[in-house]
Design an enzyme around this catalytic site. Sequence first.
Site, mmCIF file in Angstrom:
data_model
loop_
_atom_site.group_PDB
_atom_site.id
_atom_site.type_symbol
_atom_site.label_atom_id
_atom_site.label_comp_id
_atom_site.label_asym_id
_atom_site.label_seq_id
_atom_site.Cartn_x
_atom_site.Cartn_y
_atom_site.Cartn_z
ATOM 1 N N PHE A 240 0.689 -1.247 0.114
ATOM 2 C CA PHE A 240 0.006 0.041 0.128
ATOM 3 C C PHE A 240 1.011 1.351 0.032
ATOM 4 O O PHE A 240 0.434 2.501 0.391
ATOM 5 C CB PHE A 240 -1.036 0.067 1.120
ATOM 6 C CG PHE A 240 -1.668 -1.088 1.347
ATOM 7 C CD1 PHE A 240 -2.521 -1.769 0.300
ATOM 8 C CD2 PHE A 240 -1.426 -2.266 2.648
ATOM 9 C CE1 PHE A 240 -3.146 -2.942 0.676
ATOM 10 C CE2 PHE A 240 -2.079 -3.259 2.698
ATOM 11 C CZ PHE A 240 -2.976 -3.665 1.848
ATOM 12 N N GLY B 277 0.406 -7.492 -4.994
ATOM 13 C CA GLY B 277 -1.190 -8.241 -4.547
ATOM 14 C C GLY B 277 -2.126 -7.985 -5.467
ATOM 15 O O GLY B 277 -2.974 -8.711 -5.671
ATOM 16 N N THR C 281 -9.308 -9.936 -11.068
ATOM 17 C CA THR C 281 -8.322 -9.297 -10.250
ATOM 18 C C THR C 281 -8.894 -8.129 -10.006
ATOM 19 O O THR C 281 -8.455 -7.352 -8.863
ATOM 20 C CB THR C 281 -6.956 -9.529 -10.654
ATOM 21 O OG1 THR C 281 -6.995 -8.904 -11.923
ATOM 22 C CG2 THR C 281 -6.373 -10.892 -10.542
ATOM 23 N N GLN D 207 -9.229 -5.970 -6.437
ATOM 24 C CA GLN D 207 -8.557 -4.859 -5.980
ATOM 25 C C GLN D 207 -9.452 -3.749 -5.635
ATOM 26 O O GLN D 207 -8.965 -3.265 -4.639
ATOM 27 C CB GLN D 207 -7.810 -4.450 -7.146
ATOM 28 C CG GLN D 207 -6.699 -3.537 -6.625
ATOM 29 C CD GLN D 207 -5.597 -3.085 -7.857
ATOM 30 O OE1 GLN D 207 -5.676 -3.622 -8.999
ATOM 31 N NE2 GLN D 207 -4.523 -2.562 -7.615
ATOM 32 N N LYS E 141 -6.177 2.254 -17.953
ATOM 33 C CA LYS E 141 -5.978 3.315 -16.695
ATOM 34 C C LYS E 141 -5.619 2.810 -15.329
ATOM 35 O O LYS E 141 -6.258 1.425 -15.344
ATOM 36 C CB LYS E 141 -6.633 4.571 -16.625
ATOM 37 C CG LYS E 141 -6.792 5.336 -17.994
ATOM 38 C CD LYS E 141 -7.557 6.510 -17.781
ATOM 39 C CE LYS E 141 -8.978 6.391 -17.643
ATOM 40 N NZ LYS E 141 -9.735 7.848 -17.862
ATOM 41 N N GLU F 98 -5.602 3.204 -6.700
ATOM 42 C CA GLU F 98 -5.874 4.434 -5.626
ATOM 43 C C GLU F 98 -7.259 4.832 -5.488
ATOM 44 O O GLU F 98 -7.989 4.815 -4.593
ATOM 45 C CB GLU F 98 -4.783 5.600 -6.115
ATOM 46 C CG GLU F 98 -3.415 5.149 -6.807
ATOM 47 C CD GLU F 98 -2.530 4.849 -5.797
ATOM 48 O OE1 GLU F 98 -2.421 5.079 -4.719
ATOM 49 O OE2 GLU F 98 -1.635 4.070 -6.240
#
Lengths: 332, 716
Positions: free
Chosen positions: B242, B469, B611, B615, B678, B682
């Site tokens: 992170f 991750g 994934t 995420q 893109k 975040e």
Amino acid sequence: MKQFQYVRPATLKAALDVIGKPGVKVIAGGTNLIDLMKRGVTAPDKLVDINHLGLVDHQSLKDITETKTGLYLGSLALNSVVSENNMVAKRHPLLAMALKAGASPQLRNMATVGGNMMQRTRCGYFYDTTMPCNKRVPGTGCGAMEGINRMHAIFGASQQCIAVHPSDMCVALAALDATVHIAGKKGERKLPFTQFHRLPGEHPDLDNNLAKDELIVGIEIPDNNFAQNSYYLKIRDRQSYAFALVSVAAALEIENGIIKNARLAMGGVAHKPWRLFDAEKALTGKQPTEENFAQAATLAMQGAIGHGGNSFKLKLAPATITEALKHAAGLV
Amino acid sequence: MKTAINKTMPSSAEGMSRVDGRLKVTGAAKYSAEYTPKGLTYGVLAGSTITKGNIIAIDTKAAERAPGVLAVITHLNAPKVPGDQPEKGKAADAKGALKVFYDDKIYYNGQPVAIVVADTFERALFAASLVKAQYKTEKHITSLPDNRDKGFPPRGEGTYKRGTEDAWKLAPFKVEQEYIVPTVTHNPMELHAIIANWDTDNKLTVWDKTQGVKDTQGDLAHLFKLPKENVQVHSQFVGGAFGSALRTWPHEVAAILAAKVVKRPVKVVLSRADMFTSVGYRPFTWQKIGIGATADGKLTGITHEAAGQTSSYENFTEGPTGVSQSLYACPNVNTKYHLVALDIATPTWMRGPGEATGAFALESALDELSYQLKLDPVELRLRNYAQTDPGSGKPFSSKFLNEAYQLGSDHIGWKDRKQEPGTVKQNGWYVGYGMGGGMFGAYRAGATIRAKFNADGTLLLQSAVSDIGPGTGTAMVLIAAEQLGIPAEKIRFELGDSSLPNAPTQGGSATTASVGSAVYKACADLKEKFQKLAGNGATNNPDYTKILKDSGLPSLEVVSETDGGNGMQKYAMNSWSVHFVKVLVNAATGVVKIDKVACVSDCGKVISPKTARSQVIGGAIGGLGMALMEESIIDHRYGRYINNNFADYHVPVNADIPQIDALFVNKPDPIINPMGAKGMAEIALIGMAAAVANAVYNASGKRVRDLPITPDKVMA
């Protein structure tokens, strides 16, 4: 972690022979003790593992059994086992609820009834050996009194210590008039659960009234009529695996719309499970209404003192008492 | 990732499962602390117990005499770090991090004052407890609110203005409020760890938790004055970071110094308590927003001030006020950003750095304004929708945030929201809805891929990127599978090794855009090479194995490099998100339960749906933690963290997390790269805290402006 000896006595007598000496600690589930050893809060020379003691009075210390007047929990019964036990679920759902509100499934699978009672406070100053703490090192002062005390006691604290006892199980057992069975070299003695833990007073290093050379062997819960109307409400910062900001064990015996008997105890507010005797009395003979619950809650708060960070508990505690009673009475 | 990937990836409507999933859930994935080079020893750091001052004496005798101890290293006997800046008294090393064991000065509580190396971890841990330092203490400051008057603008940054300053003050409808984001610690499940070994006097190998093996290689080469090729960095698997593993920290240098002293490999694994002081955190930030609008909800001005904490030896800056400059069309915007230097360790980037902090304030303030205007918060945002970048006037490379608003509103059931707070009650709980949006720059950096197609039909891709991750390996395999038209099962992606071709550090949500572009190009280059090889037999659907066989070649290899993309400076490039949250609030006890979450990402084309979904869920949970419970608490009298463990520092557990639905606009960005993808890491978190705070207000009428939103702040 300091190197230590490890012994595993096979009988209660053998265990009683080795405990009580300086530097000796008893280990059962170890869920708290190992943490304390890792952090250097305690550094025993010898660990006495009591998980393998043989039968005591013809029964295992892990057993849950019926007695003539109630239910008996061996001190080595696992928290997870007690919380799932049919007799417990049927007779004392309050205890099952409280147990399930504590820790996490993994911890409950290791933690024992006796160990749960013996766990130390989670006060951050107690855990950090560079900080002052009268409980860890008498005479060093209380770091929490003027420090970060959001989790700390509003009842029964002293100038020496404002720590709280972290257990949920014990709050339910205090409410349910349980009795602690204690074995010592001179034989067994009994202690009302509400007198097992102590207030900090001038000796915050002592959490309870168990002598160093004694072992808890069991808990007896007398039969009661609370199973229909009981509830354990725990307010915490997340929904699982967090200690209580405030918790309430509420049990009511309601007959013909009137409260015949009430039991109330709070967690997260004192150095011991905090039984609310006055509020119980005030509820007896009353109708189970939100107004009566709120009045009892107000009464329960007499003598409460905030220390800044935990002052919100002066409001949260009565709100939680009222909520818990509403749940117990089936008003929610 | 050395294991064959076939049979480990059940495909489903959601998309392919992660290529390393089986390794991770079976424990076969090897993390940095799990290597056992011959002669491995164990290092444990002893930390300062004061916050500011000097070490006047340090007694290491008892530690040295303890069983199994090989060395005790302090500032008195540590080898020099040859690449350190020579100036005496300068605390930071050439890379800006604190110089470890450099002199007797203490800059923060927990700063390493010694490392004890022993033959087992337990012996090292015990011996470290025997190191006793004596200090001369100085008065310290660790509280930002108490020291905000000491703020200073970061060099070259800090203020921004377009239009008239403080124009919001003249608006008929306005809000001015202060917002607090406390210190939040990354706390990935995997503790930071390094194993350092000097293969020779000038050759170093490390197994290290890092988000960038190439960056770490460069840092260590610089600090120890070694040729880059003499520094080998392995980071095969990273158990979450992170942002905490974006740079080289003192514990890494300490392990390398210790390995030099004991002439054996040294492993250092930080304790959970160390994680609060050793690898950065999201800085405590105070913010004030003034925002004004006309009666029909057109923004007239935004003033956004922020003060964030940094250390006394290094200035860490992020961009909390950036969202106010760019998220909405507003003619007048002025922002100011200050740093406050405290006696604490340096903060670092944490998921959504700057934007997550800023979006909490801006999106809360906008919500407050919507109640003044009696206007739906989504509608307020649509009325101020920026069609071009408000700051630069440039067109966006792509922006479908309006579609994201629609998707999210429909999904959460926004039509059931009542504008009047505290008016919907179910089973004793107040029900509320909230939303909050976010944005983050869409970046792309240069990267190189080596691609080798083998005669057995398998393809090996290699690049020195890390996978902390998100599923980088999975996404890269999917890009190659599509471009070459071969099954994903035939493709293997190797990463986490500094000897592989160059790739950027995994940060800023840029990996898929950057490394993916290189994979795309490598596949095109391979195809071209195959077509040349096939000569007259070339077709649109070449049989690669047949071409190899016909040519008598065992394999075909290309090394393809891409730059950061061309022509992008004409565009403003961002990923966009919006989070919708439904909450239940118990007004009496202040308990907040998250009932439903819908996160919508406008992050271009989604390469790996499964994934990507994971995420977003992870980012959303991080955002819920920031909203409801995460806070690293310092006792300012001592300058020490009081809740530096997982019992007291709360991150969300399963019981806190409802179903989280990840939705994607899924429209390719035509500019950023050939895939149209893109970043998305975040934006999965940015805006979530405000969405929760806004929902809590909608439910209960209680506005919480200082995170986290704990029961004591919500109860009546």
